[in-house]
Enzyme design. Structure first.
Site, PDB file in Angstrom:
ATOM      1  N   LYS A 122      12.769   2.287   5.186  1.00  0.00           N
ATOM      2  CA  LYS A 122      11.877   3.449   5.440  1.00  0.00           C
ATOM      3  C   LYS A 122      12.466   4.642   6.158  1.00  0.00           C
ATOM      4  O   LYS A 122      12.356   5.767   5.992  1.00  0.00           O
ATOM      5  CB  LYS A 122      10.333   3.206   6.009  1.00  0.00           C
ATOM      6  CG  LYS A 122       9.676   2.402   5.022  1.00  0.00           C
ATOM      7  CD  LYS A 122       8.274   2.430   5.509  1.00  0.00           C
ATOM      8  CE  LYS A 122       7.443   1.788   4.207  1.00  0.00           C
ATOM      9  NZ  LYS A 122       6.027   1.648   4.383  1.00  0.00           N
ATOM     10  N   LYS A 206      10.997  -2.508  -5.566  1.00  0.00           N
ATOM     11  CA  LYS A 206       9.361  -2.709  -5.537  1.00  0.00           C
ATOM     12  C   LYS A 206       8.680  -1.512  -6.079  1.00  0.00           C
ATOM     13  O   LYS A 206       9.019  -0.474  -5.667  1.00  0.00           O
ATOM     14  CB  LYS A 206       8.885  -3.328  -4.305  1.00  0.00           C
ATOM     15  CG  LYS A 206       8.552  -2.308  -3.302  1.00  0.00           C
ATOM     16  CD  LYS A 206       7.711  -2.977  -2.106  1.00  0.00           C
ATOM     17  CE  LYS A 206       7.329  -2.033  -1.278  1.00  0.00           C
ATOM     18  NZ  LYS A 206       6.024  -2.164  -0.422  1.00  0.00           N
ATOM     19  N   LYS A 209       4.280   3.520  -3.139  1.00  0.00           N
ATOM     20  CA  LYS A 209       3.571   4.999  -3.219  1.00  0.00           C
ATOM     21  C   LYS A 209       4.746   5.917  -2.776  1.00  0.00           C
ATOM     22  O   LYS A 209       4.554   7.066  -3.034  1.00  0.00           O
ATOM     23  CB  LYS A 209       2.688   4.649  -1.968  1.00  0.00           C
ATOM     24  CG  LYS A 209       1.570   3.729  -1.966  1.00  0.00           C
ATOM     25  CD  LYS A 209       0.805   4.013  -0.557  1.00  0.00           C
ATOM     26  CE  LYS A 209      -0.138   2.703  -0.381  1.00  0.00           C
ATOM     27  NZ  LYS A 209      -0.109   2.243   0.944  1.00  0.00           N
TER      28      LYS A 209
HETATM   29  N1  AQP Z   1       5.067  -3.713  -5.332  1.00  0.00           N
HETATM   30  C1  AQP Z   1       4.180  -4.390  -4.729  1.00  0.00           C
HETATM   31  N2  AQP Z   1       3.862  -5.614  -5.173  1.00  0.00           N
HETATM   32  C2  AQP Z   1       2.976  -6.513  -4.571  1.00  0.00           C
HETATM   33  N3  AQP Z   1       2.347  -6.306  -3.536  1.00  0.00           N
HETATM   34  C3  AQP Z   1       2.547  -5.053  -3.243  1.00  0.00           C
HETATM   35  N4  AQP Z   1       2.293  -4.439  -1.860  1.00  0.00           N
HETATM   36  C4  AQP Z   1       2.564  -3.251  -1.880  1.00  0.00           C
HETATM   37  N5  AQP Z   1       3.392  -3.035  -2.740  1.00  0.00           N
HETATM   38  C5  AQP Z   1       3.710  -4.112  -3.679  1.00  0.00           C
HETATM   39  C6  AQP Z   1       0.943  -4.990  -1.097  1.00  0.00           C
HETATM   40  O1  AQP Z   1       0.049  -4.265  -0.839  1.00  0.00           O
HETATM   41  C7  AQP Z   1      -0.471  -4.530   0.320  1.00  0.00           C
HETATM   42  C8  AQP Z   1      -0.798  -3.235   1.220  1.00  0.00           C
HETATM   43  O2  AQP Z   1       0.412  -2.524   1.285  1.00  0.00           O
HETATM   44  P1  AQP Z   1       0.299  -1.177   2.401  1.00  0.00           P
HETATM   45  O3  AQP Z   1      -0.645  -0.078   1.987  1.00  0.00           O
HETATM   46  O4  AQP Z   1       0.384  -1.712   3.571  1.00  0.00           O
HETATM   47  O5  AQP Z   1       1.818  -0.365   1.953  1.00  0.00           O
HETATM   48  P2  AQP Z   1       3.245  -0.826   1.715  1.00  0.00           P
HETATM   49  O6  AQP Z   1       3.526  -2.298   1.487  1.00  0.00           O
HETATM   50  O7  AQP Z   1       3.793  -0.218   2.641  1.00  0.00           O
HETATM   51  O8  AQP Z   1       2.984  -0.183   0.224  1.00  0.00           O
HETATM   52  P3  AQP Z   1       3.698   0.967  -0.609  1.00  0.00           P
HETATM   53  O9  AQP Z   1       3.168   1.162  -1.929  1.00  0.00           O
HETATM   54  O10 AQP Z   1       5.272   0.329  -0.733  1.00  0.00           O
HETATM   55  O11 AQP Z   1       3.983   1.854   0.399  1.00  0.00           O
HETATM   56  P4  AQP Z   1       5.400   2.703   1.074  1.00  0.00           P
HETATM   57  O12 AQP Z   1       5.933   3.247  -0.451  1.00  0.00           O
HETATM   58  O13 AQP Z   1       4.694   3.404   2.184  1.00  0.00           O
HETATM   59  O14 AQP Z   1       6.006   1.725   1.496  1.00  0.00           O
HETATM   60  C9  AQP Z   1       0.404  -5.461   1.299  1.00  0.00           C
HETATM   61  O15 AQP Z   1      -0.085  -6.648   1.091  1.00  0.00           O
HETATM   62  C10 AQP Z   1       1.861  -5.264   0.332  1.00  0.00           C
HETATM   63  O16 AQP Z   1       2.462  -6.439   0.369  1.00  0.00           O
END
Ligand code: AQP
Length: 344
Positions: A122, A206, A209
């Site tokens: 990040k 992966k 967002k």
């Molecule tokens: N690609 C994924 N596959 C399975 N599970 C996923 N999670 C996130 N991406 C995937 C799971 O969703 C939950 C919430 O995640 P979060 O809102 O805390 O954010 P994150 O993990 O940082 O999700 P993003 O979309 O990848 O955000 P950015 O782009 O900001 O990093 C968690 O349980 C996560 O494991």
């Protein structure tokens, strides 16, 4: 790193997990998190959080943060999390998180945090300019979980390393303060379909967002048309749809689509390959688009109904915030006493 003798915690089972209000949710969040939460609420005592304190580790628009928080609450409820069965609240409304995070900042070692790959991903090349909050994010996450003495944490595979850090912090606290088994060593619940949903444009990354390409993900707010288009444009190769697991090997884009199909339809991958194996990707993608549209339609519609009643969402979150504080406050009061603060 952990003290193995603190692994015999005898308190009750409790599930904790959270989702950040930092942008629209996507299919990975739905399959890797929300859908699993809805199932778990029938099996265990569950506490689910909208982690707005985590969201501000990167800049957020103050005019939008409260609505983003309501949007995640709506997604929880639309995915089937029932506020009469599980506690669903906003992290910033419960002070125990920030207080315990400070104590844990003094327990965690900088060497542990330096190994966290999510910070490296990040912060990228600009690590010197990243917030200290982004660096200590996994410590706050440990505090989130352990403020409830949660024993089980359903997350996607991307969070596995952070969960290991929570276990290390719990073990070191128990050991350093001579409080054997005070905190449980929380177990990740990662397995199952949808644990790692990958980008539709690159099966080795992966679904996320923050990916600049909207075509890389299916958002829960996408229209059926948008969903179908994204599935049809998903990256594949020039071969045929695999008929066996070995034919899928070394083909991450294809494996991702079959995994998504399986998680959405609740059919095994073998069953899907039996039906489509050897065929062209066109018909396979059409079938997948239909399943994706039909599965997500009720979720999106229900989310929109909740979002039309923001006061109702706030009432649920406020009440749940009080219920969450009732569990967490006494645990943090015990931590104060264990650390040895005056008057604790
Ligand atoms: N690609 C994924 N596959 C399975 N599970 C996923 N999670 C996130 N991406 C995937 C799971 O969703 C939950 C919430 O995640 P979060 O809102 O805390 O954010 P994150 O993990 O940082 O999700 P993003 O979309 O990848 O955000 P950015 O782009 O900001 O990093 C968690 O349980 C996560 O494991």
């Amino acid at each position: 790193m952990t003290d193995s003798n603190s692994g015999s915690y005898t308190g009750p089972d409790r599930v904790f997990s959270g989702v950040q209000p930092s942008g629209s949710l996507h299919l990975g969040n739905y399959l890797g998190a929300l859908k699993k939460f809805a199932r778990l609420q029938n099996e265990k005592d569950c506490v689910f959080c909208i982690v707005d304190l985590h969201a501000i580790t990167v800049p957020q628009d103050p005019a939008k943060l409260a609505d983003q928080t309501r949007e995640i609450a709506a997604a929880y409820f639309a995915a089937g999390v029932d506020p009469s069965k599980a506690i669903v609240y906003a992290q910033s409304s419960v002070r125990a998180h920030t207080e315990l995070a400070w104590y844990f900042n003094c327990v965690a070692r900088t060497g542990w945090l330096n190994r966290m790959t999510q910070f490296k991903d990040k912060a990228g090349k600009n690590a010197e300019r990243a917030s200290v909050g982004l660096y200590t994010y996994p410590v706050l996450q440990a505090a989130d979980i352990l403020a409830f003495k949660a024993t089980h944490v359903p997350v996607g595979e991307d969070q596995k390393q952070h969960l290991e850090l929570s276990r290390d912090i719990a073990g070191k606290f128990n050991h350093d303060f001579n409080a054997p088994n005070f905190f449980p060593l929380p177990e990740p619940l990662i397995k199952g379909p949808g644990a790692k949903v990958m980008s539709l444009r690159d099966g080795t990354k992966k679904m996320s967002k923050s990916d600049p390409s909207d075509a890389s993900r299916i958002n829960l707010t996408d229209t059926p048309d948008q969903i179908a288009k994204k599935v049809r444009k998903a990256k594949t190769d020039t071969g045929a749809v695999p008929a066996t697991a070995s034919e899928m090997e070394g083909r991450p884009d294809i494996a991702n689509l079959i995994g998504i199909y399986s998680a959405l339809s609740e059919r095994s991958e073998a069953d899907i390959m039996n039906e489509h194996g050897g065929g062209q990707f066109g018909p396979f993608k059409n079938a997948l688009a239909d399943v994706a549209v039909e599965t997500l339609r009720p979720v999106t519609e229900s989310m929109n109904r909740y979002l039309a009643a923001p006061d109702e969402i706030d009432a649920i979150l406020n009440k749940a915030g009080d219920a969450a504080a009732e569990i967490a406050d006494p645990i943090v009061a015990d931590v104060r006493r264990i650390i040895g603060f005056r008057g604790a």
